[in-house]
Design an enzyme around this catalytic site. Structure first.
Site, PDB file in Angstrom:
ATOM      1  N   HIS A 155       0.815  -1.200   0.027  1.00 21.02           N
ATOM      2  CA  HIS A 155       0.107   0.043   0.000  1.00 21.02           C
ATOM      3  C   HIS A 155       0.846   1.341  -0.073  1.00 21.02           C
ATOM      4  O   HIS A 155       0.623   2.329  -0.656  1.00 21.02           O
ATOM      5  CB  HIS A 155      -1.120   0.047   1.212  1.00 21.02           C
ATOM      6  N   GLU A 156       1.820   1.092   0.873  1.00 16.65           N
ATOM      7  CA  GLU A 156       2.882   2.236   1.032  1.00 16.65           C
ATOM      8  C   GLU A 156       3.782   2.495  -0.237  1.00 16.65           C
ATOM      9  O   GLU A 156       4.081   3.717  -0.761  1.00 16.65           O
ATOM     10  CB  GLU A 156       3.484   2.433   2.406  1.00 16.65           C
ATOM     11  N   HIS A 159       1.943   4.585  -3.070  1.00 17.08           N
ATOM     12  CA  HIS A 159       2.042   6.007  -2.776  1.00 17.08           C
ATOM     13  C   HIS A 159       3.761   6.272  -3.188  1.00 17.08           C
ATOM     14  O   HIS A 159       3.777   7.506  -3.962  1.00 17.08           O
ATOM     15  CB  HIS A 159       1.990   6.125  -1.276  1.00 17.08           C
ATOM     16  N   ASP A 166      -4.795   7.630  -1.287  1.00 11.53           N
ATOM     17  CA  ASP A 166      -5.749   6.684  -0.649  1.00 11.53           C
ATOM     18  C   ASP A 166      -7.168   6.746  -1.239  1.00 11.53           C
ATOM     19  O   ASP A 166      -7.544   7.802  -1.795  1.00 11.53           O
ATOM     20  CB  ASP A 166      -5.724   6.921   0.865  1.00 11.53           C
TER      21      ASP A 166
END
Length: 333
Positions: A155-156, A159, A166
């Site tokens: 998830h990170e 980014h 998000d």
């Protein structure tokens, strides 16, 4: 991270911080050069390094499947601070804490133990670094809150590497859909759950509509069903066991008032990812075999003394600036 030079009564003082930048390269389908650095102020704990290895190994296979067999992590460097006891670790060459893609450091007051990515850019622009706290890496009870560490890392990473955002929004957890229904801000909208109110204003736990806003009053929450059929999205809630993909054009919720829609002009995370430089000439691996697990290199920082030698045969003082040859140094008395 500036270069600072100063001249005082005791002579010349040099403080040098090199401007960092990610050295991660995508070679074939493998990411090489990922640098994870532990802050010198983090107390030594024998579990941190094994847990980092476990997190990245899980993340590599999860990322490989999430990107439809396109990418995985290969060579990883973990930079151990000089404040920890010495071992048979390698010595850094160009690696430093300031250049790390991932840092392990004390909580930042705004985020607490929440993992986060420092992300200043627009849609599709790379972030600066990922921040994990020691407690996040050490306390297994936090897995119940955030999900497995490997999934959180992916998830990170999305980014950091691909500049996506998000798909949830704690400030706007609900919105009114085109069918004039109150919906939870999420992607995809296929994720099922129930609306529950935990406040006294709610009768028998039922959420109450605010007639001014048309949304649920404060205290209402969307509780996800543990058993789901929806496979996306990683940028919404990777902790759900069914979630193994990013939202794409077929299931992206364009109505949700989240940062992904705001920053990326309602473009899905998968479409944003596929627009990145990583995938312009990258293709899925052929076959059904999994990639090899990551290889880790452990390096330990060492205290170093930097000596600056200057030729002072040609010195000129121009106001507060001292010129030595062709070098200009700010002088402060």
């Amino acid at each position: 991270r500036p270069l600072c030079l100063g001249v005082g009564g005791g002579g010349l003082t040099l403080a040098l911080v090199v401007i960092g930048g990610s050295a991660v390269e995508l070679q074939g389908n493998a990411y090489n050069g990922l640098l994870i650095a532990i802050n010198p102020q983090v107390p030594e704990d024998e579990k941190i390094i094994p847990n980092i290895k476990e997190m990245i190994t899980e993340a590599s296979f999860y990322l490989f499947n999430a990107t439809k067999r396109r990418v995985y992590f290969s060579n990883i460097t973990i930079l151990i601070p000089a404040t920890w006891k010495t071992n048979n670790y390698g010595k850094p060459k160009q690696e430093s804490y300031e250049k790390a893609d991932v840092i392990v450091a004390a909580p930042y007051w705004k985020h607490g133990n929440d993992p986060y990515t420092l992300q200043y850019g627009e849609c599709g622009e790379k972030g600066t670094y990922i921040h994990f706290t020691p407690k996040f890496l050490l306390k297994d009870r936090l897995i119940d809150i955030y999900g497995s560490r490997g999934r959180v890392f992916v998830h990170e990473w999305a980014h950091l590497r691909w500049g996506v955002f998000d798909e949830y929004d704690s400030e706007r957890p609900f919105y009114i859909s085109g069918q004039n229904q109150v919906k939870a801000t999420r992607c995809s909208s296929d994720l099922t759950g129930i609306y529950v109110c935990e406040e006294k204003i709610c009768a028998q736990g039922n959420c109450v509509i605010n007639h001014v806003t048309g949304l649920f009053k404060e205290g209402c929450k969307f509780i996800h069903d543990k058993s789901q059929n929806a496979s996306s999205s990683i940028m919404y809630m990777p902790s759900l066991s069914s979630v193994v993909e990013f939202c794409d054009a077929s299931n992206h919720n364009t109505e949700a008032p989240n940062l992904q829609n705001k920053m990326c002009s309602y473009k899905s995370t998968w479409d944003t990812i596929m627009s990145s430089a990583d995938f312009k000439s990258n293709f899925p691996m052929i076959g059904t075999s999994l990639p090899p697990p990551p290889i880790f290199s452990l390096l330990q920082s060492q205290d170093r003394v930097i000596c600056l030698v200057l030729d002072v045969s040609s010195i000129a003082l121009l106001g507060n600036t001292c010129r030595i040859g062709k070098t200009y140094i700010y002088a402060k008395s």
